[in-house]
Structures are given as C-alpha cells and as structure tokens.
Design an enzyme around this catalytic site. Structure first.
Site: not given
Length: 382
Positions: A103, A128, A203, A275, A341
């Site tokens: 982000r 992304h 991803h 996350d 990631e």
C-alpha cells in the site's frame, strides 16, 4: 472469450500433476483476453513429480503441484481454471504485484520534490500498483528452456512513463526456475529511464494440504523477524516498529497460524486477521536468508521461503469470501490460504524511517524469491 480445451477440465489438471517424469518446460495456450490478446502458459516440471504452470497474465503462478509425505501430489496454489475468471474476478492469485507491492497511503508520494498521484483501489489508499497493476497486464513470454536439471521461463513487461501515475519507463523481467531440489525461484529485475519507485513481489496463495481443501489455520508458521509494523484502520503502517515478543505476532518459534488470530488485539481487528509486514532486517541483506517456514502437519508438506528483502508481508487469507471457485471446483473461504510476500516495507515512499524504494537510471532493482518444498515424515516434526 476462448477457453483452451482442457483448461476447464479438473481431470486435465489432475493428469498434469501426475505427468512429470523429467525436467521439462513446455509452452501452451491458456486463453484469450477480451481484446483478443492471446495468453500463453508455460509448464515447468522436474523429475520428482513437481510441476508449476506460469501464465502470461500477471506473470502468475496458476498451478503448483508437489508430493506430500506419502508421495501423493496435489496442487497447493490457489488459482482459477479459466482465463475468464482471472479477468472477471481478479484476486491476485499467484500474481506479480507492482509497480509498488502493498500500500501507498492515499495514493500520493513525493520524489525529488515532485508530487505524484496513483490510483486508489483499497479504500482511500493505493494497493499493488493501482487499478491496473502488473497483475492485470499480459507479460511477454521470452526464453523457455530446460537443461542442467533446471526448467525456466522468462517473462517481461515494459511499463511506460506515467503508467498508473508512476514516473519513468520501467522495464521488468521475471524469471521462474524449477530445479531438481524442488525449489521454485522467481528472479524479479527492473530498470528505469527516469527516477522512480519500485517494489515487486509475488502474491501466491498457498494451501499445503491442497487448494480448496479448507482452512490453513493449523499450519505451523515460523517468521524470522522479531518486530512488525503496526497499521491503522486502512492497513497503512503507523511508523512504529513494534517488537513481537508477548504479542500474537510472535512467530519466531513455530506455532499454528490460527492459535492467536481470534484474540482481541487491536492490530488483528485492523487487519481482519494477519495482514502485516514483519521486519526481517533494517536493510537489504547481502544474500538470501530464510525468512519464513510453513509446515502442514496433515500432509507433511513444508514450504521454506528465502529472500534478501527487509520486509515480509504475511496475509492469512482474511478476505477470501466465497466468491471464487478454484481449479479443483472448490469455493475459497476466509482462512483457506496464506500469502508470504518478501518486499520493501509498505508505504516506504512516505515514511523516511523505512528506507528507500528509489530506483535511478543505470541501476537495477532485484528481488530474488525462493520457495523450497520438502516433507516431514511425521506430524509436527521440526
């Protein structure tokens, strides 16, 4: 829109997973985009029953089959059977994400005194790369080869100056290589003709018991980081680097993904689960190192992830909502996969303490990611 013969066939996928007998790399048709652009795929295989299908849309891992502790192979990568699903319901399954993975706050950043705006597609933030990131473009398939125990495919994409608001013409390559040690590597490289920012990653959604088999909450996860980045309600890092000790974010010793996920921690509420970005190191490492390990007690499959990047985004599949039907015909629901990631920290262009995402002409960006697949002979062995 066309569908390539066997692609809609679950039987075809099962036959693919069982067909590997030697190192090989084969090109085939996957489908056609609404504008008529042909999308090809390349299947990489080794002599140990492992196969990976890479599709040109998003330079994505569409399928990866590897044996369990009993030698039975299964596809462990979430994905779609048809190109139509990738276009109509994109979920970043196995995709290359960029120009800036993760982000950017409010879609704004400043570079050398110039303000830039990129599309917001995640609340008020950019995720992304924006509304048409690298996951949504068709890459060019280059060299496809197999020799010396390795099968590989090279893909490339040229993002023009101003693409999604980013400065500079960025030339990107992604080389996927499968070797005889059951390692799938992705070598991302990029060059630019103007100062810009870059953060590329993959991803892939993993379910080590087999895609569509249900929850991954019992998988044992280790993350080699003693700190993480707390986020606000929009999942933008607050700027704090917080130690994981004594928190649900402590995965320095292997524990089930789901053990603490339902605790009343404000950060888990902000992320709707995990996350977040773990701090593996302050700066880029000089060489590959282990950043995460996941073991599935049921199948015995183990995924070890290596990278040199300073950050690792761990996502626990919080927004899988039953709207996606995968390659095996099963619906994907919350917690049915995990994502790891390796990357720079989120929102680095707006947070000087996080380092730099800057790429200048004459320099090369690189992110080498290695997924190593092994098995444990007994449940829960370490």
């Amino acid at each position: 829109m066309q569908r390539a013969g066997w692609m809609g066939s679950i039987l075809g996928l099962a036959m693919l997973s069982a067909a590997a007998h030697a190192t090989d790399a084969k090109r085939e048709t996957f489908g056609t985009m609404p504008d008529g652009t042909k999308v090809d795929a390349v299947v990489l295989s080794n002599a140990h029953g492992m196969q990976a299908r890479i599709i040109a849309l998003g330079a994505s891992v569409q399928f990866l089959s590897t044996p369990d502790r009993n030698g039975k192979s299964a596809n462990i990568a979430l994905g779609y059977a048809s190109l139509n699903d990738y276009v109509s319901n994109p979920q970043y399954f196995g995709a290359t994400v960029g120009r800036y993975a993760n982000r950017i706050a409010k879609g704004h950043f400043t570079l050398d005194g110039h303000a830039y705006s990129v599309p917001v597609n995640n609340g008020v933030n950019s995720l992304h790369g924006g509304t048409r990131g690298f996951d949504k473009v068709v890459w060019t398939i280059g060299e496809v080869k197999h020799d010396a125990g390795k099968a590989s495919v090279s893909l490339s994409y040229v993002s023009p100056d101003g693409d999604m608001g980013y400065p500079g013409k960025l030339t990107v390559t992604a080389v996927y290589t499968l070797d005889e040690e059951n390692r799938l590597s992705i070598d991302y490289r990029a060059t630019t003709d103007k100062v810009t920012i870059v953060n590329l990653s993959n991803h892939a959604y993993w379910n080590l018991s087999g895609e569509g088999s249900g929850s991954v909450m019992d998988d044992l996860l280790t993350i080699a980081g003693d700190a993480y980045l707390p986020v606000d309600a929009g999942s933008i890092p607050t700027g704090e680097i917080r130690k994981v000790a004594g928190t649900p974010f402590d995965f320095r010793t292997a524990k089930p993904i789901g053990r603490d996920i339902r605790t009343n921690d404000p950060q888990l509420l902000n992320g709707h689960g995990y996350d977040h970005n773990w701090v593996i190191s302050k700066d880029e490492a000089p060489a590959l190192r282990m950043v995460a390990r996941v073991e599935d007690p049921a199948s015995g499959r183990v995924l070890t992830l290596k990278s040199s990047k300073p950050g690792l985004q761990f996502y626990s599949g919080n927004f899988l909502d039953g709207t996606s039907v995968g390659t095996g015909g099963h619906v994907y629901r919350q917690g049915d996969a995990f994502v790891l990631e390796p990357q720079l920290y989120p929102d680095t262009p707006n947070q000087a303490s996080f380092g730099s995402a800057r790429l200048e002409p004459g320099h090369e960006y690189r992110n080498l990611i290695v997924y190593e697949f092994t098995t444990e002979s007994t449940r829960g062995a370490h």
